[in-house]
Design an enzyme around this catalytic site. Structure first.
Site, PDB file in Angstrom:
ATOM      1  CG  ASN A   9      -1.715   1.222   1.411  1.00 10.84           C
ATOM      2  OD1 ASN A   9      -1.820   2.032   0.497  1.00 10.84           O
ATOM      3  ND2 ASN A   9      -2.305   1.395   2.585  1.00 10.84           N
ATOM      4  CD1 TRP A  10       3.530   0.971  -2.588  1.00 12.32           C
ATOM      5  CD2 TRP A  10       3.488   1.847  -4.653  1.00 12.32           C
ATOM      6  NE1 TRP A  10       4.211   0.113  -3.413  1.00 12.32           N
ATOM      7  CE2 TRP A  10       4.200   0.621  -4.692  1.00 12.32           C
ATOM      8  CE3 TRP A  10       3.340   2.571  -5.834  1.00 12.32           C
ATOM      9  CZ2 TRP A  10       4.756   0.112  -5.868  1.00 12.32           C
ATOM     10  CZ3 TRP A  10       3.896   2.064  -7.004  1.00 12.32           C
ATOM     11  CH2 TRP A  10       4.602   0.855  -7.022  1.00 12.32           C
ATOM     12  CE  LYS A  11       0.150   3.253   4.731  1.00 14.82           C
ATOM     13  NZ  LYS A  11       0.261   3.366   6.167  1.00 14.82           N
ATOM     14  CG  HIS A  94      -5.398   1.464   5.334  1.00 15.24           C
ATOM     15  ND1 HIS A  94      -4.959   2.440   6.198  1.00 15.24           N
ATOM     16  CD2 HIS A  94      -4.372   0.598   5.178  1.00 15.24           C
ATOM     17  CE1 HIS A  94      -3.706   2.175   6.545  1.00 15.24           C
ATOM     18  NE2 HIS A  94      -3.317   1.067   5.948  1.00 15.24           N
ATOM     19  CD  GLU A  96      -2.726   5.237   6.885  1.00 16.64           C
ATOM     20  OE1 GLU A  96      -2.750   5.360   5.655  1.00 16.64           O
ATOM     21  OE2 GLU A  96      -1.751   4.735   7.498  1.00 16.64           O
ATOM     22  CD  GLU A 166      -3.201  -3.077   7.387  1.00 14.30           C
ATOM     23  OE1 GLU A 166      -2.069  -3.213   6.942  1.00 14.30           O
ATOM     24  OE2 GLU A 166      -3.908  -2.094   7.154  1.00 14.30           O
ATOM     25  N   GLY A 172       2.782   1.649  10.915  1.00 14.76           N
ATOM     26  CA  GLY A 172       3.695   2.790  10.768  1.00 14.76           C
ATOM     27  C   GLY A 172       4.376   3.178  12.069  1.00 14.76           C
ATOM     28  CB  SER A 212       5.741  -2.383  11.909  1.00 13.87           C
ATOM     29  OG  SER A 212       5.249  -1.087  12.187  1.00 13.87           O
ATOM     30  N   GLY A 233       3.066  -1.346   4.333  1.00 20.60           N
ATOM     31  CA  GLY A 233       3.067   0.088   4.093  1.00 20.60           C
ATOM     32  C   GLY A 233       4.476   0.577   3.809  1.00 20.60           C
ATOM     33  N   GLY A 234       5.149   1.074   4.836  1.00 15.33           N
ATOM     34  CA  GLY A 234       6.467   1.705   4.688  1.00 15.33           C
ATOM     35  C   GLY A 234       7.464   0.888   3.872  1.00 15.33           C
TER      36      GLY A 234
HETATM   37  C1  PEP Z   1      -0.376  -0.181   6.379  1.00 13.32           C
HETATM   38  O1  PEP Z   1      -0.470   1.029   6.302  1.00 13.32           O
HETATM   39  O2  PEP Z   1      -1.258  -0.917   5.898  1.00 13.32           O
HETATM   40  C2  PEP Z   1       0.801  -0.731   7.021  1.00 13.32           C
HETATM   41  C3  PEP Z   1       0.784  -1.974   7.389  1.00 13.32           C
HETATM   42  O3  PEP Z   1       1.852   0.140   7.200  1.00 13.32           O
HETATM   43  P1  PEP Z   1       3.297  -0.229   7.805  1.00 13.32           P
HETATM   44  O4  PEP Z   1       3.763  -1.475   7.115  1.00 13.32           O
HETATM   45  O5  PEP Z   1       4.144   0.960   7.478  1.00 13.32           O
HETATM   46  O6  PEP Z   1       3.101  -0.425   9.268  1.00 13.32           O
END
Ligand code: PEP
Length: 249
Positions: A9-11, A94, A96, A166, A172, A212, A233-234
């Site tokens: 997920n590049w957000k 998600h 967010e 999640e 994050g 993470s 994510g990251g």
């Molecule tokens: C996400 O935003 O779905 C996520 C899992 O982010 P991260 O891997 O950065 O925790």
């Protein structure tokens, strides 16, 4: 046999040029046959991502969509629009979107219906907040997110659903659920699906863990019986890190 899936997920990161650079970096790698890989760039970059990935097994997903077919919803994008751009997969719910755009389970149920009506695959995200976990309320919250957001769909529609657990406290933050915590919740999720549907649906649905996930912890998390991959994510913003996670099964 359930599919192993790693979705990035590049957000709201990467403009067009940066997106193309990241895709070119990804294209250098071979994708293992036992993993389905999905990347979710921002709306404006979906078409060029699809074009660049046309000879690759990597699929493109949108990060969100509106529940209506069309109409006066300024700034929104429908399932049909995504499909016409060649995008057949969408991330819904998600954390967010839930936190910053007030998406509720009830609203998400309508987005789930719209995606399925348009024959899209959807990644339904859910997970408890830190306070829920501290209060020991995490199983109740997750059950509610499943029951209200997705457990109304017909049995046959589950073939187009991927679940992504999640825990919000792990997104994050660098804080990961331990592999045991992930397995415990994934087993609970599978049992919730079993109670509502049947063994075939429960055993067939891929349940991703997100929060993470990095190259150094992916193997241990993905090694758990009910964890079928990750929503990243990251670490998905760097091709080397992302492909190390893809290769962690
Ligand atoms: C996400 O935003 O779905 C996520 C899992 O982010 P991260 O891997 O950065 O925790």
């Amino acid at each position: 046999m359930r599919k192993n899936i790693v979705a990035g997920n590049w957000k709201m990161n990467n403009d067009l040029q940066e997106t193309e650079r990241l895709l070119n970096d990804l294209l250098v790698y071979d994708v293992p046959e036992n993993v389905s890989v999905i990347v979710a760039p921002t709306f404006t970059n979906l078409v060029s991502a699809n074009t660049m990935l046309k000879d690759s097994t990597i699929e493109v997903a949108a990060q969100n969509m509106h529940q209506a077919d069309n109409g006066a919803f300024t700034g929104e994008i429908s399932a049909a629009m995504l499909k016409s751009a060649g995008v057949n997969t969408v991330i819904l719910g998600h954390s967010e979107r839930r936190a910053y755009f007030w998406e509720t389970n009830e609203l998400l149920a309508t987005k789930v219906d719209a995606a399925l009506k348009n024959e899209m695959t959807l990644i339904y995200c859910f997970g408890e907040e830190l306070e829920d976990r501290k209060n020991g309320n995490h199983f109740n919250i997750v059950k509610e997110q499943l029951e209200e957001g997705i457990c109304h769909i017909a049995e046959a529609e589950w073939k187009n659903v991927i679940l992504a657990y999640e825990p919000v406290w792990a997104i994050g933050t660098g804080e990961t659920a331990s592999p045991e915590q992930a397995q415990e919740m994934h087993e609970f999720i599978r049992n919730t699906i079993l109670d509502t549907y049947n063994e075939e649906v429960a055993q067939g649905v891929s349940i991703l863990y997100g929060g993470s996930v990095k190259p150094n912890n992916a193997q241990e998390i993905f090694g758990k019986k009910d964890v079928d991959g990750g929503l990243i994510g990251g670490a998905a913003l760097d091709a080397e890190n992302f492909m190390a996670i893809v290769n962690a099964f």
